[in-house]
Design a protein around this motif. Structure first.
Motif, PDB file in Angstrom:
ATOM      1  N   LEU A 165       0.812  -1.103   0.089  1.00 12.41           N
ATOM      2  CA  LEU A 165       0.001   0.023  -0.128  1.00 12.41           C
ATOM      3  C   LEU A 165       0.914   1.231  -0.199  1.00 12.41           C
ATOM      4  N   SER A 166       0.415   2.271  -0.769  1.00 10.67           N
ATOM      5  CA  SER A 166       1.091   3.581  -0.921  1.00 10.67           C
ATOM      6  C   SER A 166       0.730   4.191   0.424  1.00 10.67           C
ATOM      7  N   PRO A 167       1.586   5.423   0.864  1.00  7.99           N
ATOM      8  CA  PRO A 167       1.127   5.989   1.949  1.00  7.99           C
ATOM      9  C   PRO A 167      -0.181   6.869   1.798  1.00  7.99           C
ATOM     10  N   TRP A 168      -1.041   6.998   3.030  1.00  4.54           N
ATOM     11  CA  TRP A 168      -2.341   7.450   2.845  1.00  4.54           C
ATOM     12  C   TRP A 168      -3.485   6.399   2.088  1.00  4.54           C
ATOM     13  N   VAL A 169      -2.928   5.279   1.895  1.00  2.00           N
ATOM     14  CA  VAL A 169      -3.914   4.218   1.153  1.00  2.00           C
ATOM     15  C   VAL A 169      -4.083   3.117   2.415  1.00  2.00           C
ATOM     16  N   ALA A 170      -4.992   2.551   2.647  1.00 10.75           N
ATOM     17  CA  ALA A 170      -5.394   2.106   3.737  1.00 10.75           C
ATOM     18  C   ALA A 170      -5.893   0.547   3.552  1.00 10.75           C
ATOM     19  N   ALA A 171      -5.961  -0.253   4.550  1.00 13.31           N
ATOM     20  CA  ALA A 171      -6.840  -1.798   4.257  1.00 13.31           C
ATOM     21  C   ALA A 171      -8.019  -1.299   3.979  1.00 13.31           C
ATOM     22  N   ALA A 266      -5.898   3.566  -4.812  1.00 13.85           N
ATOM     23  CA  ALA A 266      -5.882   5.038  -4.254  1.00 13.85           C
ATOM     24  C   ALA A 266      -7.094   5.221  -3.017  1.00 13.85           C
ATOM     25  N   PRO A 267      -7.053   6.011  -2.464  1.00 10.23           N
ATOM     26  CA  PRO A 267      -8.393   6.373  -1.440  1.00 10.23           C
ATOM     27  C   PRO A 267      -9.562   6.152  -2.166  1.00 10.23           C
ATOM     28  N   LEU A 268     -10.417   5.283  -1.466  1.00  8.72           N
ATOM     29  CA  LEU A 268     -11.652   5.013  -2.205  1.00  8.72           C
ATOM     30  C   LEU A 268     -12.870   5.611  -1.144  1.00  8.72           C
ATOM     31  N   ALA A 269     -14.043   5.555  -1.658  1.00 11.50           N
ATOM     32  CA  ALA A 269     -15.393   5.665  -0.753  1.00 11.50           C
ATOM     33  C   ALA A 269     -16.411   4.781  -1.401  1.00 11.50           C
ATOM     34  N   ALA A 270     -17.197   4.499  -0.502  1.00 12.83           N
ATOM     35  CA  ALA A 270     -18.382   3.671  -1.025  1.00 12.83           C
ATOM     36  C   ALA A 270     -19.659   4.762  -0.799  1.00 12.83           C
ATOM     37  N   VAL A 395     -15.441   5.125   4.408  1.00 14.03           N
ATOM     38  CA  VAL A 395     -14.222   5.567   4.051  1.00 14.03           C
ATOM     39  C   VAL A 395     -13.183   5.005   5.167  1.00 14.03           C
ATOM     40  N   SER A 396     -12.030   5.314   4.704  1.00 15.38           N
ATOM     41  CA  SER A 396     -10.811   4.898   5.634  1.00 15.38           C
ATOM     42  C   SER A 396     -10.727   5.736   6.776  1.00 15.38           C
ATOM     43  N   PRO A 397      -9.849   5.428   7.795  1.00 12.34           N
ATOM     44  CA  PRO A 397      -9.661   6.517   8.865  1.00 12.34           C
ATOM     45  C   PRO A 397      -9.005   7.506   8.336  1.00 12.34           C
ATOM     46  N   GLU A 398      -8.017   7.174   7.523  1.00  7.46           N
ATOM     47  CA  GLU A 398      -7.144   8.190   6.895  1.00  7.46           C
ATOM     48  C   GLU A 398      -8.034   9.594   6.190  1.00  7.46           C
ATOM     49  N   VAL A 399      -8.873   9.146   5.393  1.00  8.25           N
ATOM     50  CA  VAL A 399      -9.758   9.964   4.633  1.00  8.25           C
ATOM     51  C   VAL A 399     -10.781  10.645   5.474  1.00  8.25           C
ATOM     52  N   ALA A 400     -11.374   9.747   6.661  1.00 13.18           N
ATOM     53  CA  ALA A 400     -12.222  10.556   7.633  1.00 13.18           C
ATOM     54  C   ALA A 400     -11.675  11.568   8.527  1.00 13.18           C
ATOM     55  N   ALA A 401     -10.449  11.218   8.973  1.00 12.90           N
ATOM     56  CA  ALA A 401      -9.755  12.368   9.728  1.00 12.90           C
ATOM     57  C   ALA A 401      -9.201  13.455   8.737  1.00 12.90           C
ATOM     58  N   TYR A 408     -14.694  18.975   3.906  1.00 14.29           N
ATOM     59  CA  TYR A 408     -15.135  18.194   2.469  1.00 14.29           C
ATOM     60  C   TYR A 408     -14.425  16.961   2.418  1.00 14.29           C
ATOM     61  N   LEU A 409     -14.915  16.162   1.431  1.00 15.21           N
ATOM     62  CA  LEU A 409     -14.271  14.656   1.285  1.00 15.21           C
ATOM     63  C   LEU A 409     -12.896  14.948   0.735  1.00 15.21           C
ATOM     64  N   THR A 410     -12.009  14.665   1.443  1.00 12.11           N
ATOM     65  CA  THR A 410     -10.320  14.978   1.244  1.00 12.11           C
ATOM     66  C   THR A 410      -9.847  13.766   0.994  1.00 12.11           C
ATOM     67  N   ASP A 411      -8.990  13.660  -0.235  1.00 11.25           N
ATOM     68  CA  ASP A 411      -8.002  12.711  -0.571  1.00 11.25           C
ATOM     69  C   ASP A 411      -6.957  13.076   0.601  1.00 11.25           C
ATOM     70  N   PRO A 412      -6.489  12.218   1.503  1.00  7.09           N
ATOM     71  CA  PRO A 412      -5.617  12.500   2.279  1.00  7.09           C
ATOM     72  C   PRO A 412      -4.305  12.825   1.716  1.00  7.09           C
ATOM     73  N   ARG A 413      -4.091  12.392   0.344  1.00  7.05           N
ATOM     74  CA  ARG A 413      -2.668  12.631  -0.080  1.00  7.05           C
ATOM     75  C   ARG A 413      -2.312  14.147  -0.376  1.00  7.05           C
ATOM     76  N   ASP A 414      -3.666  14.901  -0.196  1.00  6.86           N
ATOM     77  CA  ASP A 414      -3.187  16.232  -0.345  1.00  6.86           C
ATOM     78  C   ASP A 414      -2.947  17.007   0.853  1.00  6.86           C
ATOM     79  N   LEU A 415      -2.930  16.319   1.846  1.00  4.49           N
ATOM     80  CA  LEU A 415      -2.912  16.789   3.177  1.00  4.49           C
ATOM     81  C   LEU A 415      -1.501  17.418   3.568  1.00  4.49           C
ATOM     82  N   SER A 416      -0.551  16.354   4.128  1.00  2.00           N
ATOM     83  CA  SER A 416       0.849  16.791   4.550  1.00  2.00           C
ATOM     84  C   SER A 416       1.532  15.211   4.601  1.00  2.00           C
TER      85      SER A 416
END
Ligand code: MIC
Ligand code: SF4
Length: 643
Positions: A165-171, A266-270, A395-401, A408-416
């Motif tokens: 898994l790449s950083p910010w992508v989760a189980a 990549a980060p996904l959402a249902a 969503v994953s905890p990463e996307v949620a946080a 707004y719905l955020t791709d955590p890869r944009d974060l930090s």
């Protein structure tokens, strides 16, 4: 020929049947678990079976669903479960100790063992190489009594994981990807077995997220190998001696193979309202978010909490967002309290909830009208959150946080920068919230405590020769048990009171249903494909039984609900020609003439539509044992008879 992990687990527990896909196999069950929303019924059934002490290696009763306690009902039910558990040899995990699946993984699950639980997310245990399956309460009660558990021998699907898994992508993104590929119907009759070099890159909590949400595929269960990663986890839990190695043979043959390159995810959402409506977070775009809930048996491990805390640290939750966090167990909560992560969450403005199911089952935190809620949970069925018009994204905890911070719905890869979290070599171990059962001697004097909310469960009659009744309700595809018997804060306290629950039956689809069937006295339900997916709640069979449902005829059934109908003595039938579904109108008078003789002689069943004069061919997929259960009027009658 070599064997898969699932086949090895089944073979080592096989009591009856042959292991050909589609045939019924009987399995010895080593461990059971119950939770409180299905547990009262399961223990009432255990009491009705008159079994002195449970005969499993380990049985645990958890209190985690009904912890809101808005009236006396929940506390009474907890006391009832605690008293039966103490008397009958069941360990009791007190309210506050955490969500059943999370605690069971941490403290009790063992690779190589079988586990059934009266909760559909019991496959979480597959994360450490258990054959762990969800079942109706009555099946769990029978297993506690030493009885065999029966399943249809599943096909085995290999999910071949490559890469990392790449950083910010989760189980969570892995299982969302599997759901995108297979859909909520795709796992029916199958076990999902994870394999490939990518497996060793995933920690046990990550594996457990994946097997947990395999329930949403409709799969019998999901399983990971038990390897060095599993061993390290068990060692950190002070249970290294519980470890055994478990892997598939090199030449194992699978019925289906799905390849997933972890590095390509990549980060996904249902999206609302089904767990398989999956898109990437960037594809969905920056939708405004009102609420974020982190927790549930899917994503409440220490690893998840540490990631969330690291993302929130030193920041503030967006003013227009309500963020709630429920750590999965007392162990997790205690550890984040001690290492300071809890303080980072509180500091950022998170609302900390107790270690329980909470918002996942609509026990509090219902979103605002038309609210958009991002949740790290496993189900986003319509109405389940308690707000009928809310839109729930999984969503994953990463996307949620990340989204809780931006609003707004955020791709955590944009974060930090990505917070690299490693699991500790030792967890805090303190099982003081687990009550050890009484010794057989002491047990004799223990009194089972029934509260006024506990009403007897409905009994059913041996099957009649003919069934004639109206098509009292017609519903579409993918009807969940949350449609049939909703949960939530207002209804869940009445899980041991079938008459009270019955007023809410099918409320999501048609509020007039209970009144209409009561006026008729009986009825037949017509459903689409994958009828009864989701929760294992046998209430979705017992309440219809109480209301007079005599048969359910669909295009296809989900596994656990189908077994629950049979256990309740309600016959599940399928259209041979699915198009016949469209030929029936609600209110048509239907007749299953000679259905009993048809079942006895294994001949095809015919449904006559007395209103239109048409006939439709029906089929049923019942083993001889299941036929006997149906004929006896349900598993309880059958068990009593055979005992
Ligand atoms: C759920 O997630 O729907 C539940 C509540 O845990 C159910 C059990 C129940 O209905 O009590 C489940 O998944 O089986
Ligand atoms: Fe509890 Fe939700 Fe898990 Fe069901 S899915 S056991 S309600 S946390």
């Amino acid at each position: 020929m070599g064997m898969t992990i699932a086949q090895k687990l089944i073979k080592s527990h096989l009591v009856s049947g042959d292991m050909t896909a589609g045939h019924e196999v009987g399995l010895k069950i080593d461990q059971t678990l119950t939770q409180d929303a299905t547990g009262t019924m399961a223990y009432l059934e255990l009491e009705a079976m008159d079994i002195d002490r449970v005969k499993t290696e380990l049985s645990v009763a958890y209190i985690d669903h009904n912890t809101l306690q808005t009236g006396f009902e929940n506390a009474d039910d907890h006391r009832f479960i605690q008293s039966v558990a103490y008397k009958r040899g069941v360990y009791f995990s007190r309210p506050g100790n955490g969500i059943c699946h999370q605690v069971h993984l941490e403290r009790f699950g063992k690779p190589g063992k079988t586990l059934i639980g009266s909760d559909s997310h019991t496959p979480t245990g597959g994360g450490i190489g258990m054959l762990a399956m969800g079942a109706g309460g009555l099946d769990v009660a029978v297993a506690m009594g030493g009885g065999t558990y029966y399943i249809t021998m599943p096909k085995i699907v290999k999910v071949n994981l490559t890469g990392k898994l790449s950083p910010w992508v989760a189980a969570k993104d892995v299982i969302l990807e599997v759901l995108r590929i297979m859909t909520v119907k795709g796992g029916v009759g199958k076990i999902i077995e994870y394999s490939g070099e990518g497996v060793s890159t995933l920690s046990v909590p990550e594996r457990a997220t994946i097997t947990n949400m395999g329930a949403e595929l409709g799969a019998t269960t999901s399983v990971f190998p038990s390897d060095e990663v599993t061993k390290a986890f068990l060692k950190a839990q002070g249970r290294e001696e519980d470890w055994i190695e478990l892997k598939a043979d090199e030449d194992a043959v699978y019925d289906e193979v799905i390849d997933i390159d972890l590095s390509a995810l990549a980060p996904l959402a249902a999206q609302p309202h089904m767990p398989d409506r999956v898109k990437s977070v960037s594809e969905i775009g920056k939708i405004k978010v009102d609420q974020v809930c982190i927790g549930s048996c899917t994503n409440s491990s220490l690893l998840d909490m540490m990631k969330v805390a690291a993302i929130l640290k030193g920041r503030t939750v967006c003013p227009s967002v309500s963020l709630s966090i429920a750590p999965g167990s007392k162990q997790v909560l205690n550890m984040i309290a001690q290492n300071g992560a809890l303080s980072d969450m509180i500091d950022a403005g998170a609302r900390i909830l107790e270690s329980a199911c909470g918002p996942c089952i609509g026990m509090g935190q219902s979103p605002n009208s038309k609210g958009i809620s991002l949740r790290t949970f496993n189900r986003n069925f319509e109405g389940r959150s308690g707000t009928a018009d809310a839109g729930i994204y999984l969503v994953s905890p990463e996307v949620a946080a990340a989204s809780a911070l931006t609003g707004y719905l955020t791709d955590p890869r944009d974060l930090s920068e990505f917070p690299e979290i490693t699991l500790p070599e030792e967890f805090i171990i303190n099982d003081n919230m687990v009550v050890v059962p009484a010794s057989p001697d002491e047990a004799k004097d223990v009194e089972v405590m029934y509260g006024p909310n506990i009403k007897p469960f409905p009994t059913s009659e041996p099957m009649a020769e003919d069934i004639t009744a109206k098509a009292v309700l017609i519903v579409g595809d993918d009807i969940t048990t949350d449609h049939i018997m909703p949960a939530g804060a207002k209804i869940l306290p009445y899980r041991s009171n079938i008459p009270y629950l019955s007023q809410f039956c099918f409320g999501v689809c048609d509020k007039t249903f209970p009144e209409r069937i009561k006026a008729e006295g009986k009825g037949i339900i017509i459903g689409g494909a994958n009828y009864g997916q989701g929760s294992s709640r046998e209430h979705a069979a017992l309440v219809p039984l109480y209301l007079g449902v005599k048969a359910v005829i669909t295009k296809s059934f989900a596994r656990i609900h189908c077994a629950n109908l049979i256990n309740a003595g309600i016959i599940p039938l399928n259209f041979v020609n699915p198009d016949d579904y469209d030929k029936i109108t609600q209110g048509d008078e239907l007749s299953l003439e000679g259905i009993k003789s048809a079942i006895i002689s294994s001949s095809p069943a015919v449904l006559k539509n007395l209103t239109t004069g048409e006939s439709y061919e029906l089929k049923y997929d019942l083993s001889d044992r299941q036929k006997d259960i149906i004929l006896a009027g349900g598993l309880l009658n059958y068990t009593k008879k055979s005992m």
